[in-house]
Design a protein around this motif. Structure first.
Motif, PDB file in Angstrom:
ATOM      1  N   SER A 165     -53.362  -0.380  -0.569  1.00  5.77           N
ATOM      2  CA  SER A 165     -52.754  -1.442  -1.366  1.00  5.77           C
ATOM      3  C   SER A 165     -51.370  -1.093  -1.878  1.00  5.77           C
ATOM      4  CB  SER A 165     -53.667  -1.756  -2.563  1.00  5.77           C
ATOM      5  OG  SER A 165     -53.843  -0.592  -3.381  1.00  5.77           O
ATOM      6  N   ASP A 166     -50.965   0.160  -1.792  1.00  5.81           N
ATOM      7  CA  ASP A 166     -49.698   0.574  -2.400  1.00  5.81           C
ATOM      8  C   ASP A 166     -48.642   0.902  -1.348  1.00  5.81           C
ATOM      9  OD1 ASP A 166     -51.062   2.855  -1.536  1.00  5.81           O
ATOM     10  OD2 ASP A 166     -49.985   4.140  -2.938  1.00  5.81           O
ATOM     11  N   VAL A 167     -48.560   0.078  -0.316  1.00  2.35           N
ATOM     12  CA  VAL A 167     -47.660   0.366   0.803  1.00  2.35           C
ATOM     13  C   VAL A 167     -46.217   0.507   0.336  1.00  2.35           C
ATOM     14  CG1 VAL A 167     -46.704  -0.546   2.949  1.00  2.35           C
ATOM     15  CG2 VAL A 167     -49.156  -0.721   2.505  1.00  2.35           C
ATOM     16  N   GLU A 168     -45.725  -0.449  -0.449  1.00  2.80           N
ATOM     17  CA  GLU A 168     -44.327  -0.406  -0.893  1.00  2.80           C
ATOM     18  C   GLU A 168     -44.073   0.781  -1.808  1.00  2.80           C
ATOM     19  OE1 GLU A 168     -46.212  -3.119  -0.895  1.00  2.80           O
ATOM     20  OE2 GLU A 168     -45.222  -4.201   0.756  1.00  2.80           O
ATOM     21  N   GLU A 169     -45.004   1.050  -2.720  1.00  2.42           N
ATOM     22  CA  GLU A 169     -44.829   2.175  -3.626  1.00  2.42           C
ATOM     23  C   GLU A 169     -44.812   3.495  -2.874  1.00  2.42           C
ATOM     24  OE1 GLU A 169     -46.989  -0.222  -3.930  1.00  2.42           O
ATOM     25  OE2 GLU A 169     -46.851  -1.146  -5.910  1.00  2.42           O
ATOM     26  N   PHE A 170     -45.716   3.616  -1.891  1.00  2.62           N
ATOM     27  CA  PHE A 170     -45.764   4.854  -1.130  1.00  2.62           C
ATOM     28  C   PHE A 170     -44.491   5.034  -0.311  1.00  2.62           C
ATOM     29  CE2 PHE A 170     -46.904   7.343   2.679  1.00  2.62           C
ATOM     30  CZ  PHE A 170     -47.305   8.506   2.061  1.00  2.62           C
ATOM     31  N   ALA A 171     -43.979   3.945   0.262  1.00  4.01           N
ATOM     32  CA  ALA A 171     -42.741   4.032   1.031  1.00  4.01           C
ATOM     33  C   ALA A 171     -41.593   4.536   0.161  1.00  4.01           C
ATOM     34  CB  ALA A 171     -42.405   2.672   1.638  1.00  4.01           C
ATOM     35  N   SER A 173     -41.864   6.405  -2.532  1.00  2.00           N
ATOM     36  CA  SER A 173     -42.091   7.812  -2.880  1.00  2.00           C
ATOM     37  C   SER A 173     -41.775   8.718  -1.699  1.00  2.00           C
ATOM     38  CB  SER A 173     -43.532   8.017  -3.348  1.00  2.00           C
ATOM     39  OG  SER A 173     -44.453   7.853  -2.292  1.00  2.00           O
ATOM     40  N   VAL A 174     -42.007   8.245  -0.471  1.00  2.00           N
ATOM     41  CA  VAL A 174     -41.677   9.034   0.710  1.00  2.00           C
ATOM     42  C   VAL A 174     -40.177   9.269   0.795  1.00  2.00           C
ATOM     43  CG1 VAL A 174     -41.554   8.960   3.230  1.00  2.00           C
ATOM     44  CG2 VAL A 174     -43.711   8.463   2.075  1.00  2.00           C
ATOM     45  N   ALA A 175     -39.396   8.222   0.580  1.00  3.46           N
ATOM     46  CA  ALA A 175     -37.938   8.372   0.628  1.00  3.46           C
ATOM     47  C   ALA A 175     -37.460   9.376  -0.414  1.00  3.46           C
ATOM     48  CB  ALA A 175     -37.269   7.012   0.411  1.00  3.46           C
ATOM     49  N   ASP A 203     -35.533  -0.063   9.378  1.00  6.36           N
ATOM     50  CA  ASP A 203     -34.544  -0.644   8.465  1.00  6.36           C
ATOM     51  C   ASP A 203     -34.969  -0.462   7.017  1.00  6.36           C
ATOM     52  OD1 ASP A 203     -33.019  -1.444  10.618  1.00  6.36           O
ATOM     53  OD2 ASP A 203     -33.850  -3.477  10.678  1.00  6.36           O
ATOM     54  N   GLU A 204     -36.285  -0.499   6.781  1.00  4.61           N
ATOM     55  CA  GLU A 204     -36.779  -0.329   5.415  1.00  4.61           C
ATOM     56  C   GLU A 204     -36.454   1.067   4.903  1.00  4.61           C
ATOM     57  OE1 GLU A 204     -40.927  -0.633   2.819  1.00  4.61           O
ATOM     58  OE2 GLU A 204     -40.978  -0.639   5.011  1.00  4.61           O
ATOM     59  N   PHE A 205     -36.642   2.086   5.748  1.00  2.00           N
ATOM     60  CA  PHE A 205     -36.324   3.446   5.316  1.00  2.00           C
ATOM     61  C   PHE A 205     -34.827   3.590   5.069  1.00  2.00           C
ATOM     62  CE2 PHE A 205     -35.290   7.944   5.954  1.00  2.00           C
ATOM     63  CZ  PHE A 205     -36.172   8.527   5.059  1.00  2.00           C
ATOM     64  N   VAL A 206     -34.004   2.966   5.912  1.00  2.00           N
ATOM     65  CA  VAL A 206     -32.551   3.003   5.705  1.00  2.00           C
ATOM     66  C   VAL A 206     -32.211   2.446   4.333  1.00  2.00           C
ATOM     67  CG1 VAL A 206     -30.343   2.066   6.474  1.00  2.00           C
ATOM     68  CG2 VAL A 206     -31.990   2.917   8.158  1.00  2.00           C
ATOM     69  N   ARG A 207     -32.825   1.306   3.987  1.00  4.58           N
ATOM     70  CA  ARG A 207     -32.548   0.685   2.686  1.00  4.58           C
ATOM     71  C   ARG A 207     -32.946   1.604   1.542  1.00  4.58           C
ATOM     72  NH1 ARG A 207     -35.771  -1.739  -0.783  1.00  4.58           N
ATOM     73  NH2 ARG A 207     -37.521  -1.825   0.696  1.00  4.58           N
ATOM     74  N   LEU A 208     -34.139   2.211   1.638  1.00  3.22           N
ATOM     75  CA  LEU A 208     -34.611   3.091   0.573  1.00  3.22           C
ATOM     76  C   LEU A 208     -33.785   4.375   0.507  1.00  3.22           C
ATOM     77  CD1 LEU A 208     -38.454   2.659   1.129  1.00  3.22           C
ATOM     78  CD2 LEU A 208     -37.133   1.808  -0.815  1.00  3.22           C
ATOM     79  N   TRP A 209     -33.406   4.888   1.661  1.00  4.08           N
ATOM     80  CA  TRP A 209     -32.631   6.125   1.704  1.00  4.08           C
ATOM     81  C   TRP A 209     -31.252   5.916   1.099  1.00  4.08           C
ATOM     82  CZ3 TRP A 209     -34.114  10.960   2.572  1.00  4.08           C
ATOM     83  CH2 TRP A 209     -33.165  11.944   2.834  1.00  4.08           C
ATOM     84  N   GLU A 210     -30.628   4.810   1.444  1.00  2.00           N
ATOM     85  CA  GLU A 210     -29.285   4.538   0.944  1.00  2.00           C
ATOM     86  C   GLU A 210     -29.288   4.208  -0.550  1.00  2.00           C
ATOM     87  OE1 GLU A 210     -27.750   1.487   3.454  1.00  2.00           O
ATOM     88  OE2 GLU A 210     -27.152   2.906   5.035  1.00  2.00           O
ATOM     89  N   ALA A 211     -30.451   3.793  -1.074  1.00  5.07           N
ATOM     90  CA  ALA A 211     -30.543   3.525  -2.518  1.00  5.07           C
ATOM     91  C   ALA A 211     -30.352   4.807  -3.316  1.00  5.07           C
ATOM     92  CB  ALA A 211     -31.879   2.879  -2.853  1.00  5.07           C
ATOM     93  N   ALA A 213     -32.467   7.002  -4.634  1.00  6.27           N
ATOM     94  CA  ALA A 213     -33.359   7.334  -5.748  1.00  6.27           C
ATOM     95  C   ALA A 213     -33.860   8.772  -5.612  1.00  6.27           C
ATOM     96  CB  ALA A 213     -34.539   6.373  -5.793  1.00  6.27           C
ATOM     97  N   VAL A 214     -34.012   9.452  -6.732  1.00  2.34           N
ATOM     98  CA  VAL A 214     -34.524  10.825  -6.732  1.00  2.34           C
ATOM     99  C   VAL A 214     -35.804  10.950  -7.551  1.00  2.34           C
ATOM    100  CG1 VAL A 214     -32.278  11.888  -6.350  1.00  2.34           C
ATOM    101  CG2 VAL A 214     -33.036  11.431  -8.692  1.00  2.34           C
ATOM    102  N   ASP A 215     -36.341   9.832  -7.989  1.00  3.40           N
ATOM    103  CA  ASP A 215     -37.587   9.844  -8.760  1.00  3.40           C
ATOM    104  C   ASP A 215     -38.349   8.567  -8.454  1.00  3.40           C
ATOM    105  OD1 ASP A 215     -39.544  10.723 -10.495  1.00  3.40           O
ATOM    106  OD2 ASP A 215     -38.604   9.828 -12.252  1.00  3.40           O
ATOM    107  N   ALA A 216     -39.667   8.677  -8.333  1.00  2.14           N
ATOM    108  CA  ALA A 216     -40.508   7.517  -8.052  1.00  2.14           C
ATOM    109  C   ALA A 216     -41.828   7.686  -8.782  1.00  2.14           C
ATOM    110  CB  ALA A 216     -40.750   7.365  -6.550  1.00  2.14           C
ATOM    111  N   PRO A 217     -42.344   6.615  -9.403  1.00  2.00           N
ATOM    112  CA  PRO A 217     -43.632   6.716 -10.100  1.00  2.00           C
ATOM    113  C   PRO A 217     -44.764   6.940  -9.111  1.00  2.00           C
ATOM    114  CG  PRO A 217     -42.926   4.427  -9.977  1.00  2.00           C
ATOM    115  CD  PRO A 217     -41.784   5.247  -9.469  1.00  2.00           C
ATOM    116  N   ARG A 218     -45.721   7.769  -9.503  1.00  2.00           N
ATOM    117  CA  ARG A 218     -46.866   8.026  -8.638  1.00  2.00           C
ATOM    118  C   ARG A 218     -47.928   6.958  -8.845  1.00  2.00           C
ATOM    119  NH1 ARG A 218     -47.744  14.625  -8.897  1.00  2.00           N
ATOM    120  NH2 ARG A 218     -46.138  15.159  -7.357  1.00  2.00           N
ATOM    121  N   THR A 219     -48.604   6.617  -7.762  1.00  2.00           N
ATOM    122  CA  THR A 219     -49.686   5.647  -7.826  1.00  2.00           C
ATOM    123  C   THR A 219     -50.930   6.319  -8.399  1.00  2.00           C
ATOM    124  OG1 THR A 219     -48.809   4.461  -5.917  1.00  2.00           O
ATOM    125  CG2 THR A 219     -51.112   4.073  -6.487  1.00  2.00           C
ATOM    126  N   LEU A 220     -51.481   5.745  -9.456  1.00  2.00           N
ATOM    127  CA  LEU A 220     -52.659   6.319 -10.094  1.00  2.00           C
ATOM    128  C   LEU A 220     -53.950   5.694  -9.588  1.00  2.00           C
ATOM    129  CD1 LEU A 220     -51.365   6.592 -13.774  1.00  2.00           C
ATOM    130  CD2 LEU A 220     -51.320   8.319 -11.957  1.00  2.00           C
TER     131      LEU A 220
END
Length: 278
Positions: A165-171, A173-175, A203-211, A213-220
Motif C-alpha cells: 500500500s505504500d508504493v509512493e512512500e517507498f519510492a 525513501s529509495v531515492a 521518469d518517476e525516479f528522475v523526478r525524485l532524484w532531481e528533487a 531530498a535527503v530525508d524521508a519518513p519511514r512507513t510504520l
C-alpha cells in the motif's frame, strides 16, 4: 595512540597469531618485535610508536597494525582517528550478513523479516517473509533488489512491488536511501550502476532524484494484497545494523487481528501455493 597500541598488544597471545609461546616470555601478550614482524614494519619504528616518539603512521602502516593486532572494525577506525587519518571507505555496500542476524531472522515467531543492503538488495529472509512477499530464493540477485523492482519491475502478477500500500512512500525513501549510498560509496560501480539504470529507465525516479531530498519518513504500517489470504496489514519496524550498513525489516500484525490469522495461515502454507491468481 601509544597507549592504545600497548593495550591491544597485551591482549594478543602468541598462539592467537600462530607463534610459539616460549618458556622465557615475560610479557603477557606479544613482544614488540612480533607485532612489527606481523605488520611488516621495523621493530625500531613500532617501538617509537608505542613510546609516542614516532611520526604519524601512514594508512598502509595502520592497516598492517590492525591486521597484526586483530582489531575489530570499530577498533581499526579508532586507531585511524588516533593517528589523524580518515579510515578507508569500503569499496561498496557490504553483503555479508552476520550469523547472529541470520539466526535472529529465522527465530522470529509470526513475524516476516528480511535483511536488506544499503542499496535495497534482499540479502536474507525467513520463511514467512517469502510466503508474504515473494519466494526470494527463486529470484536472481538482480531481481532481489527492491529499488530496481520498485521502479523497473517485473512485478509478480502485475502487482507493483508485491502489491503493498505504500508504493509512493517507498519510492521516495529509495531515492533518499540511494542518494546516501552514493555519498558513502562514491567509488562503487555497483551503486553508480544502479542509480544510472534507474535514471535511464524511470521518469518517476528522475523526478525524485532531481528533487534532491535527503530525508524521508519511514512507513510504520503497510498492507500487502496477498493473492491467497487477501489483505494483510502489518506494522513495519526497521532496525539499523550500523557496522554492516544494513537494515533488518520486521513485519508483525496486531495481536488478535485478521492479519495475524493470515500470517498464521501463511506460516503453514508457505510458498507452495504462490501460483494462486488474485
Amino acid at each position: 595512540m601509544a597507549e592504545f597500541l600497548r593495550s591491544r598488544r597485551a591482549r594478543i597471545t602468541p598462539s592467537d597469531v600462530g607463534l610459539p609461546a616460549g618458556r622465557r616470555r615475560r610479557t603477557p601478550g606479544l613482544r614488540r618485535e612480533e607485532v612489527a614482524q606481523l605488520a611488516f614494519i621495523s621493530t625500531e619504528y613500532y617501538t617509537r610508536l608505542e613510546q609516542a616518539r614516532g611520526p604519524n603512521p601512514s594508512r598502509e602502516v595502520l592497516a598492517g597494525l590492525a591486521r597484526a593486532l586483530r582489531l575489530s572494525d570499530a577498533e581499526r577506525d579508532h586507531l585511524h582517528h588516533l593517528a589523524g587519518v580518515l579510515p578507508a571507505r569500503p569499496p561498496g555496500p557490504p553483503r555479508d550478513v552476520r550469523p547472529s542476524l541470520l539466526d535472529l531472522v529465522r527465530r522470529l515467531p509470526l513475524a516476516a523479516a528480511t535483511v536488506n543492503s544499503a542499496i535495497y538488495e534482499v540479502l536474507a529472509w525467513n520463511d514467512l517473509a517469502a510466503a508474504l512477499m515473494e519466494d526470494f530464493s527463486a529470484a536472481s540477485r538482480r531481481d532481489r533488489n527492491l529499488a530496481r523492482r520498485a521502479f523497473l519491475g517485473p512485478w509478480p502478477d502485475g502487482r507493483r512491488l508485491y502489491g503493498v500500500s505504500d508504493v509512493e512512500e517507498f519510492a521516495s525513501s529509495v531515492a533518499v536511501g540511494l542518494r546516501g549510498a552514493m555519498a558513502r560509496y562514491p567509488d562503487s560501480p555497483e551503486v553508480a550502476g544502479l542509480v544510472d539504470e534507474l535514471l535511464g529507465g524511470s521518469d518517476e525516479f528522475v523526478r525524485l532524484w532531481e528533487a534532491g531530498a535527503v530525508d524521508a519518513p519511514r512507513t510504520l504500517c503497510k498492507t500487502f494484497r496477498h493473492p491467497l489470504v487477501g489483505p494483510v496489514t502489518v506494522n513495519c519496524d526497521v532496525l539499523d545494523v550500523a557496522d554492516r550498513d544494513q537494515h533488518v525489516v520486521i513485519y508483525t500484525a496486531d495481536p488478535g487481528s485478521p492479519s495475524e490469522e493470515a500470517l498464521r495461515l501463511l506460516s503453514v502454507v508457505g510458498t507452495q501455493r504462490m501460483d494462486v491468481s488474485s
